[in-house]
Design an enzyme around this catalytic site. Sequence first.
Site, PDB file in Angstrom:
ATOM      1  N   LYS A 171       0.832  -1.208   0.000  1.00  0.00           N
ATOM      2  CA  LYS A 171       0.000   0.000   0.000  1.00  0.00           C
ATOM      3  C   LYS A 171       0.867   1.259   0.000  1.00  0.00           C
ATOM      4  O   LYS A 171       0.541   2.258  -0.656  1.00  0.00           O
ATOM      5  CB  LYS A 171      -0.934   0.011   1.214  1.00  0.00           C
ATOM      6  CG  LYS A 171      -1.821   1.254   1.325  1.00  0.00           C
ATOM      7  CD  LYS A 171      -2.726   1.431   0.100  1.00  0.00           C
ATOM      8  CE  LYS A 171      -3.508   2.741   0.150  1.00  0.00           C
ATOM      9  NZ  LYS A 171      -4.566   2.743   1.183  1.00  0.00           N
ATOM     10  N   LYS A 239       0.045  11.911   5.362  1.00  0.00           N
ATOM     11  CA  LYS A 239       0.407  10.874   6.340  1.00  0.00           C
ATOM     12  C   LYS A 239       1.004   9.659   5.654  1.00  0.00           C
ATOM     13  O   LYS A 239       2.037   9.122   6.072  1.00  0.00           O
ATOM     14  CB  LYS A 239      -0.835  10.499   7.147  1.00  0.00           C
ATOM     15  CG  LYS A 239      -0.628   9.400   8.171  1.00  0.00           C
ATOM     16  CD  LYS A 239      -1.008   8.013   7.659  1.00  0.00           C
ATOM     17  CE  LYS A 239      -2.479   7.893   7.350  1.00  0.00           C
ATOM     18  NZ  LYS A 239      -2.833   6.501   6.944  1.00  0.00           N
TER      19      LYS A 239
END
Length: 298
Positions: A171, A239
């Site tokens: 990811k 983030k």
Amino acid sequence: MANVTVIGLGIMGLPMARNLVDAGHTVTGFNRSSAATEKLAAHGGRAATSIADAVSGAEVVITMVPDSPDVEAVVLGEDGVFANAPQGVLWVDASTIRPDVSVRLAAAAAEAGVRAVDAPVSGGEQGAIEGILSIMVGGAAEDVEAARPVLEAVGKTVVHVGPAGSGQTVKAANQLIVAGTIELVAEALVFLEAHGVDTAAAIEVLAGGLAGNRILDRKAAGMAARSFEPGFRVDLHHKDLGIVTAAAREAGVAIPLGAMTAQLMGALRAEGHGNLDHSALLLLVEQLSGRGSTTTND
């Protein structure tokens, strides 16, 4: 069909939970905001009042929360998933968190008698709504196969990529590619507009050639219209790029373009655009080019 609990009913979690209901699963939802659980209840799910209430009797628990500390807060401690879910429950973390945290929490899960699978998703809000997410899954093969019927209710591409933490690593790579592609599409659009080209026509022909990509397909029209209603917020991609750069540094891997894109995303956030869609990188390209614009979502 399984008793599935979904913790975190935000932009991604709620449509995923709805798709699980539509697939025939018994779905319980918990969210810090009761408005989200009420929406799930209206769709045929059950609204839980606490994590302990949510996981009681669950066979599968899915967490979909923003960051590593949020996942830790949900699963650890006396009020967490590990302390309150039945022994042998399958925990599927669909959040995007640091790979090292995912590995550590998988070990903690095993000690608590919980089977852990990390299964972050890609495809954005629309992919979650349509149930066509791409899901990269880490964990033991038998646990991944046990989770597959649930994952296939929310995703179209479900791939086991390795042991615990591997899903989060893949990811991170996904977020690196997506951010870099958004930045290049943003630069191309500002370049085309500066030359007075018909932007819609340009997007159409570019999408049909080797430059074609999902960002052109799904984001370019909104970018050209300066519409940045969040499907995935700048705050969250900022983030995620922090995860990428830290993991790359730990592995000794150079990501010069990724590091630059991370800086640009951080600058966009510092400008006060954290709640916009990540495609708002176009605003920063315009600013750097001395070409201001108006966004409809700022």
